[in-house]
Design an enzyme around this catalytic site. Structure first.
Site, PDB file in Angstrom:
ATOM      1  N   CYS A   1      -1.714 -18.513  15.430  1.00  0.00           N
ATOM      2  CA  CYS A   1      -1.540 -17.183  16.486  1.00  0.00           C
ATOM      3  C   CYS A   1      -1.736 -18.018  17.887  1.00  0.00           C
ATOM      4  O   CYS A   1      -2.235 -19.199  17.821  1.00  0.00           O
ATOM      5  CB  CYS A   1      -2.850 -16.469  16.473  1.00  0.00           C
TER       6      CYS A   1
ATOM      7  N   ARG B   1      -8.116  -9.010  11.458  1.00  0.00           N
ATOM      8  CA  ARG B   1      -8.395  -9.900   9.898  1.00  0.00           C
ATOM      9  C   ARG B   1      -8.935 -11.477  10.637  1.00  0.00           C
ATOM     10  O   ARG B   1      -8.615 -12.538  10.579  1.00  0.00           O
ATOM     11  CB  ARG B   1      -6.752 -10.615  10.152  1.00  0.00           C
TER      12      ARG B   1
ATOM     13  N   ARG C   1       6.933   0.689   1.182  1.00  0.00           N
ATOM     14  CA  ARG C   1       7.842  -0.854   2.148  1.00  0.00           C
ATOM     15  C   ARG C   1       6.329  -1.709   1.793  1.00  0.00           C
ATOM     16  O   ARG C   1       5.311  -1.074   1.441  1.00  0.00           O
ATOM     17  CB  ARG C   1       7.172  -0.216   3.679  1.00  0.00           C
TER      18      ARG C   1
ATOM     19  N   ASP D   1      -6.934   3.279  10.328  1.00  0.00           N
ATOM     20  CA  ASP D   1      -7.139   3.018   9.585  1.00  0.00           C
ATOM     21  C   ASP D   1      -8.041   3.036   8.311  1.00  0.00           C
ATOM     22  O   ASP D   1      -9.277   2.552   8.715  1.00  0.00           O
ATOM     23  CB  ASP D   1      -6.292   1.347   8.951  1.00  0.00           C
TER      24      ASP D   1
ATOM     25  N   CYS E   1     -10.382  -9.142  15.964  1.00  0.00           N
ATOM     26  CA  CYS E   1      -9.046  -9.276  15.401  1.00  0.00           C
ATOM     27  C   CYS E   1      -9.442  -8.320  13.833  1.00  0.00           C
ATOM     28  O   CYS E   1     -10.733  -8.733  13.736  1.00  0.00           O
ATOM     29  CB  CYS E   1      -8.101 -10.688  15.153  1.00  0.00           C
TER      30      CYS E   1
ATOM     31  N   ASP F   1     -10.970  -1.422  14.164  1.00  0.00           N
ATOM     32  CA  ASP F   1     -11.248  -1.420  12.780  1.00  0.00           C
ATOM     33  C   ASP F   1     -12.648  -2.230  13.289  1.00  0.00           C
ATOM     34  O   ASP F   1     -13.251  -2.687  13.677  1.00  0.00           O
ATOM     35  CB  ASP F   1     -10.158  -2.047  11.858  1.00  0.00           C
TER      36      ASP F   1
ATOM     37  N   LYS G   1      -3.252   4.397   6.974  1.00  0.00           N
ATOM     38  CA  LYS G   1      -3.650   5.209   7.890  1.00  0.00           C
ATOM     39  C   LYS G   1      -3.996   6.641   8.233  1.00  0.00           C
ATOM     40  O   LYS G   1      -3.290   7.264   7.446  1.00  0.00           O
ATOM     41  CB  LYS G   1      -2.075   4.835   8.991  1.00  0.00           C
TER      42      LYS G   1
ATOM     43  N   ARG H   1       0.892  -1.340  -0.246  1.00  0.00           N
ATOM     44  CA  ARG H   1       0.222   0.071  -0.310  1.00  0.00           C
ATOM     45  C   ARG H   1       0.817   1.453  -0.276  1.00  0.00           C
ATOM     46  O   ARG H   1       0.535   2.297  -0.681  1.00  0.00           O
ATOM     47  CB  ARG H   1      -1.356  -0.125   1.535  1.00  0.00           C
ATOM     48  N   TYR H   2       1.855   1.244   0.665  1.00  0.00           N
ATOM     49  CA  TYR H   2       2.913   2.252   1.167  1.00  0.00           C
ATOM     50  C   TYR H   2       4.007   2.045   0.059  1.00  0.00           C
ATOM     51  O   TYR H   2       4.949   0.513  -0.015  1.00  0.00           O
ATOM     52  CB  TYR H   2       3.158   3.079   2.170  1.00  0.00           C
TER      53      TYR H   2
ATOM     54  N   CYS I   1      -7.893 -13.217  18.982  1.00  0.00           N
ATOM     55  CA  CYS I   1      -7.971 -11.602  19.448  1.00  0.00           C
ATOM     56  C   CYS I   1      -9.566 -11.876  19.494  1.00  0.00           C
ATOM     57  O   CYS I   1      -9.855 -11.887  17.599  1.00  0.00           O
ATOM     58  CB  CYS I   1      -7.384 -10.631  19.685  1.00  0.00           C
TER      59      CYS I   1
HETATM   60  C1  LIG Z   1      -0.030  -0.309   8.353  1.00  0.00           C
HETATM   61  C2  LIG Z   1       0.601  -0.390   7.914  1.00  0.00           C
HETATM   62  C3  LIG Z   1       2.066  -0.687   7.422  1.00  0.00           C
HETATM   63  C4  LIG Z   1       3.041  -0.054   8.483  1.00  0.00           C
HETATM   64  O1  LIG Z   1       2.837   1.361   8.613  1.00  0.00           O
HETATM   65  P1  LIG Z   1       3.617   2.502   9.257  1.00  0.00           P
HETATM   66  O2  LIG Z   1       3.061   3.578   9.836  1.00  0.00           O
HETATM   67  O3  LIG Z   1       5.580   2.246   8.568  1.00  0.00           O
HETATM   68  O4  LIG Z   1       3.828   1.306  10.862  1.00  0.00           O
HETATM   69  C5  LIG Z   1       2.628  -1.593   6.258  1.00  0.00           C
HETATM   70  N1  LIG Z   1       1.812  -1.905   5.055  1.00  0.00           N
HETATM   71  C6  LIG Z   1       0.423  -1.403   5.513  1.00  0.00           C
HETATM   72  C7  LIG Z   1      -0.500  -2.202   3.866  1.00  0.00           C
HETATM   73  C8  LIG Z   1      -0.370  -1.453   6.524  1.00  0.00           C
HETATM   74  O5  LIG Z   1      -2.243  -1.282   6.387  1.00  0.00           O
HETATM   75  S1  SF4 Z   2      -4.927  -9.367  16.671  1.00  0.00           S
HETATM   76 FE1  SF4 Z   2      -5.091 -10.779  15.226  1.00  0.00          FE
HETATM   77  S2  SF4 Z   2      -3.166 -11.120  13.871  1.00  0.00           S
HETATM   78 FE2  SF4 Z   2      -2.321  -9.911  16.049  1.00  0.00          FE
HETATM   79  S3  SF4 Z   2      -2.732 -11.683  17.599  1.00  0.00           S
HETATM   80 FE3  SF4 Z   2      -4.960 -11.177  17.523  1.00  0.00          FE
HETATM   81  S4  SF4 Z   2      -5.910 -12.700  16.652  1.00  0.00           S
HETATM   82 FE4  SF4 Z   2      -3.668 -12.746  15.799  1.00  0.00          FE
END
Ligand SMILES: *Cc1c(COP(=O)(O)O)cnc(C)c1O
Ligand code: SF4
Length: 341
Positions: free
Chosen positions: A97, A106, A88, A301, A104, A264, A308, A84-85, A101
């Site tokens: 995991c 995800r 990175r 997010d 979560c 989220d 973010k 996305r960025y 959680c």
């Molecule tokens: C959150 C996130 C990151 C990391 O973002 P930082 O602001 O550098 O911590 C990188 N890629 C994706 C897709 C993200 O959602």
């Molecule tokens: S927040 Fe989601 S990915 Fe992170 S430890 Fe908990 S269940 Fe696993």
């Protein structure tokens, strides 16, 4: 207790089952996996238990809730990878995991499969190797530190061998929720030529058990730079005293608070969500109490994948219809605090 709790029966036996009807809880855990490590089951506080013990309210999906709340799948150039960025990527190296959680983002995918298959990892590695803009690879999941040290070492070694990858980052809950995994073999796997930044997910000061503190000390001695991310959760940590204790505890244990995430819009999580105004008021109070070093950045997010955005600055404005947030490209998005269920 030495085994993780993974069934309602086991929760009952540990005295952790909620008051809800049994059949409702069974339906919850059919949909969203249950797993609580002995370390977390051993912490009696309500703020810790509420993060892991299933709740019948998870069966309520609100209209604004999404299966892919932050749009990760829209930005995926290879299996497991989200780009996305520009500089990175995040790479989901496993779906497993140590704990699951209840909030979560995800939750629709964690636990469903295990380790990213080698062929998929090779495709992701190939994309990273031919994309020189990528300077940082962030391992996520699931939880990367649930991998065996041998597998983790193999993944990290191949990523750091890419010349334009300058640093590695790992997002994990393991040092706190399953500190026994941070043994000599794991520490050796994390000892790399390139910098390793570890971002530890922790939400409540009671998670910082003596074993977790020992794991963080060992990580610090191994040269791993440590940061934290927390999720703001109603009934868990939406309280200035609790957050102050959390961030002070992190600083005492060599961890720099990095992000406080607004919760989220994952399905079945509305009972955890605060409003943005509540989060901002908590941050303002913390700013009166804590050193700059102990303050995280409060972020949202943006639902759908725009990235973010900081919620304390000019990028977030309260309008007549809700919050208007401005993404890093200048795009404006409306975020409405969900109604309370
Ligand atoms: C959150 C996130 C990151 C990391 O973002 P930082 O602001 O550098 O911590 C990188 N890629 C994706 C897709 C993200 O959602
Ligand atoms: S927040 Fe989601 S990915 Fe992170 S430890 Fe908990 S269940 Fe696993």
């Amino acid at each position: 207790m030495t085994n993780a709790l993974t069934t309602i029966d086991a929760l009952d036996a540990a005295g952790l089952a909620t008051g809800a009807k049994r059949e409702l809880l069974e339906r919850v855990v059919e949909r969203f996996r249950l797993r609580i490590t002995p370390e977390m089951a051993g912490v009696a506080s309500g703020g810790v238990a509420a993060q892991f013990v299933p709740d019948a309210r998870e069966l309520v999906t609100r209209p604004e809730e999404l299966t892919d709340p932050i749009g990760d799948r829209r930005f995926s150039p290879a299996p497991g990878l989200t780009h996305r960025y520009a500089d990175r990527v995040i790479l989901a190296v496993t779906q497993a995991c140590e704990v699951y959680c209840r909030f979560c983002f995800r939750r629709e995918t964690v636990g469903a499969a295990g380790v990213l298959p080698e062929a998929d990892f090779l495709q992701a590695l190939d994309y990273i190797a031919r994309t020189p803009a990528i300077r940082e690879v962030i391992l996520t999941g699931g939880d990367p530190l649930s991998l065996s040290p041998r597998r983790l070492e193999s993944v990290l070694a191949r990523l750091e061998a890419v010349p334009h990858v300058e640093s590695l980052r790992i997002h994990s809950r393991v040092p706190v929720v399953a500190p026994a995994r941070m043994d000599g073999a794991m520490l050796a796997a994390l000892d790399r030529d390139k910098p390793v930044h570890l971002v530890i997910h922790t939400n409540h000061p009671d998670e910082m058990t003596p074993a977790a503190q020992a794991a963080l000390r060992a990580l610090s001695r191994a040269g791993v730079a440590m940061f934290s991310q927390s999720v703001l959760l109603r009934g868990v940590n939406d309280d200035a005293d609790v957050l102050e204790a959390l961030f002070r505890g992190l600083i005492r244990n060599r961890v720099k608070p990095y992000y406080l995430h607004h919760c989220d819009l994952a399905e079945g999580t509305s009972h955890f969500r605060t409003t943005i105004a509540e989060g901002r008021a908590l941050m303002a109070e913390l700013k009166r109490r804590l050193s700059g070093l102990a303050m995280p950045t409060y972020v949202l997010d943006i639902p759908g994948g725009a990235g973010k955005v900081g919620l304390m600055g000019a990028a977030a404005e309260e309008g007549p219809d809700g919050w208007v947030v401005t993404d890093r490209h200048g795009g404006r998005h409306l975020y409405q605090d969900p109604e309370r269920p």
